[in-house]
Each structure stands twice: as structure tokens, then as C-alpha cells.
Design a protein around this motif. Structure first.
Motif, PDB file in Angstrom:
ATOM      1  N   UNK A 170     -36.855 -27.441 -17.269  1.00 48.02           N
ATOM      2  CA  UNK A 170     -38.203 -27.239 -16.730  1.00 48.02           C
ATOM      3  C   UNK A 170     -38.792 -28.526 -16.164  1.00 48.02           C
ATOM      4  N   UNK A 171     -38.182 -29.658 -16.528  1.00 49.82           N
ATOM      5  CA  UNK A 171     -38.722 -30.937 -16.073  1.00 49.82           C
ATOM      6  C   UNK A 171     -37.579 -31.805 -15.587  1.00 49.82           C
ATOM      7  N   UNK A 172     -37.772 -32.466 -14.447  1.00 52.29           N
ATOM      8  CA  UNK A 172     -36.780 -33.445 -14.000  1.00 52.29           C
ATOM      9  C   UNK A 172     -37.475 -34.785 -13.823  1.00 52.29           C
ATOM     10  N   UNK A 220     -31.468 -31.379  -8.325  1.00 49.33           N
ATOM     11  CA  UNK A 220     -32.726 -30.853  -8.873  1.00 49.33           C
ATOM     12  C   UNK A 220     -32.623 -29.323  -8.992  1.00 49.33           C
ATOM     13  N   UNK A 221     -32.057 -28.676  -7.955  1.00 53.43           N
ATOM     14  CA  UNK A 221     -31.912 -27.211  -7.983  1.00 53.43           C
ATOM     15  C   UNK A 221     -30.958 -26.767  -9.089  1.00 53.43           C
ATOM     16  N   UNK A 238     -38.660 -24.902 -11.714  1.00 54.87           N
ATOM     17  CA  UNK A 238     -39.054 -26.226 -12.185  1.00 54.87           C
ATOM     18  C   UNK A 238     -40.550 -26.220 -12.459  1.00 54.87           C
ATOM     19  N   UNK A 239     -40.963 -26.834 -13.582  1.00 54.77           N
ATOM     20  CA  UNK A 239     -42.396 -26.880 -13.883  1.00 54.77           C
ATOM     21  C   UNK A 239     -42.985 -28.279 -13.659  1.00 54.77           C
ATOM     22  N   UNK A 254     -42.103 -33.835  -2.168  1.00 50.57           N
ATOM     23  CA  UNK A 254     -42.613 -32.607  -1.543  1.00 50.57           C
ATOM     24  C   UNK A 254     -41.558 -31.500  -1.599  1.00 50.57           C
ATOM     25  N   UNK A 255     -40.300 -31.852  -1.298  1.00 46.25           N
ATOM     26  CA  UNK A 255     -39.231 -30.857  -1.339  1.00 46.25           C
ATOM     27  C   UNK A 255     -38.890 -30.450  -2.776  1.00 46.25           C
ATOM     28  N   UNK A 256     -38.882 -31.401  -3.691  1.00 48.27           N
ATOM     29  CA  UNK A 256     -38.572 -31.088  -5.095  1.00 48.27           C
ATOM     30  C   UNK A 256     -39.650 -30.165  -5.685  1.00 48.27           C
TER      31      UNK A 256
END
Length: 278
Positions: free
Chosen positions: A24-26, A15-16, A59-60, A51-53
């Protein structure tokens, strides 16, 4: 089993990396994402992962697919409500609105279970949008069973539906247990009726949004008109907007406020009123 679950550090690193590369979106994908448990810490579940993501810089938006209706617990629903980057949209596969057909499909939820979950979601996350999968013409489906599907679709008001005609796959349980006994003609008539109803419901839903402001993540130029940008709301509605200037590239990946001015069954359009800083 849990041994096949990916380590949370691996997922978050990915994700990072995506965010660092400018995405901007995963979307977090899994067979049944809400069964997630970190192999190293059993208390760490899918809500923990969200929560972590949600903390990842740059990231939006975070989307995920696809949870199982039977296991969509309070922690997941509250994470959707509380985490600003998690889209207020959930894809909740239904398959059929008839409890009898669901039992034949070996699904473990009933019509009532599904409706109760929809109520819980809407009570906890006001304004959440829902999409679903529906199969028509499953072996043994009667006209009454299909009417149950239509009435559930009317009652819930999905933002979109992926609908399919049943076709037997070789060597599956259903093909051994139950003959494919709904005629092709009936399957076609049912899918046409379902899609017509959904089209009408989506148009009404979109018309009810006219004049409101929505937040849109711009993902590109509209396929239909080069003078327009296209994107989606957090609820997954497609929105087209005239490009405010000639710098198309500078808008892609931005989140903007859009005032909705026109509604169709599959998309809406409006004008950008402001950018929303990250």
C-alpha cells in the motif's frame, strides 16, 4: 550524470508491481531524488515521476528520500501539495544550524537558506511535517555553534530528528583538513541536550494534536501490545489503536480515521472511527 538515472518506465513498472503484490506504500529512494531526470526525456523530472506514481491503482501512499535542500524547487513542493498519495512529510537533512559549521562541512546551504526553504514548504503545503539529520561535535564546533543548532531546532519544530555524534572516517576530506577537536565529553553532552530538547518538542507537538482526527495507514500489530494495531499518519507520526474486532489481518494495509486520545514523545494512540475506502 543522467546516464546513471533509471528509466522512468522501469521505476513505474516497479511501483505497479509493488501495488499489484498488495503493498500500500512505496518509498522512492535516491541519493538526491530531486535531481532525477529521465534518461530519455530531460523535461521529465522527479515531480513528473511522482505525478505518474500517484496514478497507480491500489497504492495508498508514496514517500521519498532524500531531497537536497538546495534543489527543492517549486515543482517538487507543488507536487507534494497537489498529489493526494504523496505524503505531506519531507526529510530535509540539515546537519548543523550554524552557517560557519555548514561551510566547514562543505555544505552549500546556510542557516538562512534552510529556514527560507522551511518557510516556502510550510506556506505551500500547510501542515507539512519535517524530519532531519543533525551531526553534533563536527571539528571546530563551538558552544555557540551548537546553540545555533538548538535555536534552529526550536524555531522549525521538527517531527523527528536523527542525530549523530561526529566521528572521523579515515580518508575523508574532513579528517584531512580538520582535526577531530571536540572532546568526547562535549559531544555526548551536546547530543544529550539536543535529544532532550527534541523529546520535549515532540511531546508538545503530539499534545497539540489530541482530540483531532488523523488518517493512519495500518502496517501491523503494535510491538508493545498484541491487542493493538500500529501505523503512521501521512506526516509519519506513529499511532497505536486498539483492534476493534478479532480480525487483525483484515485491518493491515487499511487506511483509517483515528481520533487521537493519548500523546507520548514518540507516538500517539487513539481509536479507529472509520475505514477510508481506497
Amino acid at each position: 550524470g543522467h546516464e546513471r538515472m533509471r528509466a522512468r518506465a522501469d521505476i513505474l513498472a516497479e511501483v505497479q508491481q509493488a501495488a499489484a503484490a498488495g503493498l500500500k506504500e512505496v518509498q522512492l529512494l535516491g541519493q538526491i531524488v530531486n535531481h532525477y531526470q529521465a534518461p530519455d526525456t530531460h523535461a521529465y523530472d522527479f515531480a513528473s515521476l511522482l505525478t505518474d506514481a500517484n496514478e497507480v491503482d491500489g497504492l495508498r501512499r508514496i514517500r521519498f528520500a532524500s531531497p537536497h535542500p538546495r534543489h527543492t524547487g517549486e515543482r517538487l513542493i507543488e507536487a507534494i501539495r497537489d498529489l493526494p498519495k504523496v505524503c505531506k512529510h519531507i526529510h530535509l537533512p540539515l546537519q548543523s544550524g550554524s552557517t560557519r559549521v555548514l561551510a566547514n562541512m562543505r555544505r552549500r546551504h546556510t542557516r538562512e537558506d534552510y529556514l527560507a526553504l522551511v518557510d516556502r514548504l510550510r506556506t505551500t503545503v500547510p501542515g507539512i511535517t519535517l524530519s532531519t539529520d543533525i551531526i553534533v561535535g563536527f571539528p571546530g564546533e563551538t558552544t555557540n555553534d551548537f546553540e545555533d543548532t538548538l535555536s534552529l531546532v526550536r524555531q522549525v519544530g521538527f517531527n523527528s530528528i536523527y542525530s549523530f555524534k561526529y566521528s572521523p572516517r579515515p580518508n575523508t576530506l574532513a579528517s584531512k583538513r580538520m582535526p577531530d577537536n571536540v572532546t568526547e565529553q562535549d559531544k555526548t553532552a551536546r547530543i544529550v541536550a539536543l535529544q532532550a530538547l527534541q523529546r520535549e518538542l515532540q511531546l508538545t507537538l503530539h499534545q497539540s494534536m489530541l482530540g483531532t482526527q488523523v488518517q493512519v495507514l495500518i502496517d501491523g500489530v503494535s510491538r508493545r501490545r498484541e491487542s493493538e494495531l500500529s501505523g503512521r499518519t501521512g506526516g509519519n507520526t506513529v499511532v497505536n489503536m486498539p483492534i476493534p474486532d478479532d480480525r487483525t489481518d483484515s485491518w493491515i494495509g487499511e487506511v483509517v480515521n483515528v481520533e487521537l486520545e493519548r500523546a507520548g514523545p514518540n507516538s500517539m494512540s487513539g481509536r479507529i472511527t472509520s475505514r477510508i475506502p481506497a
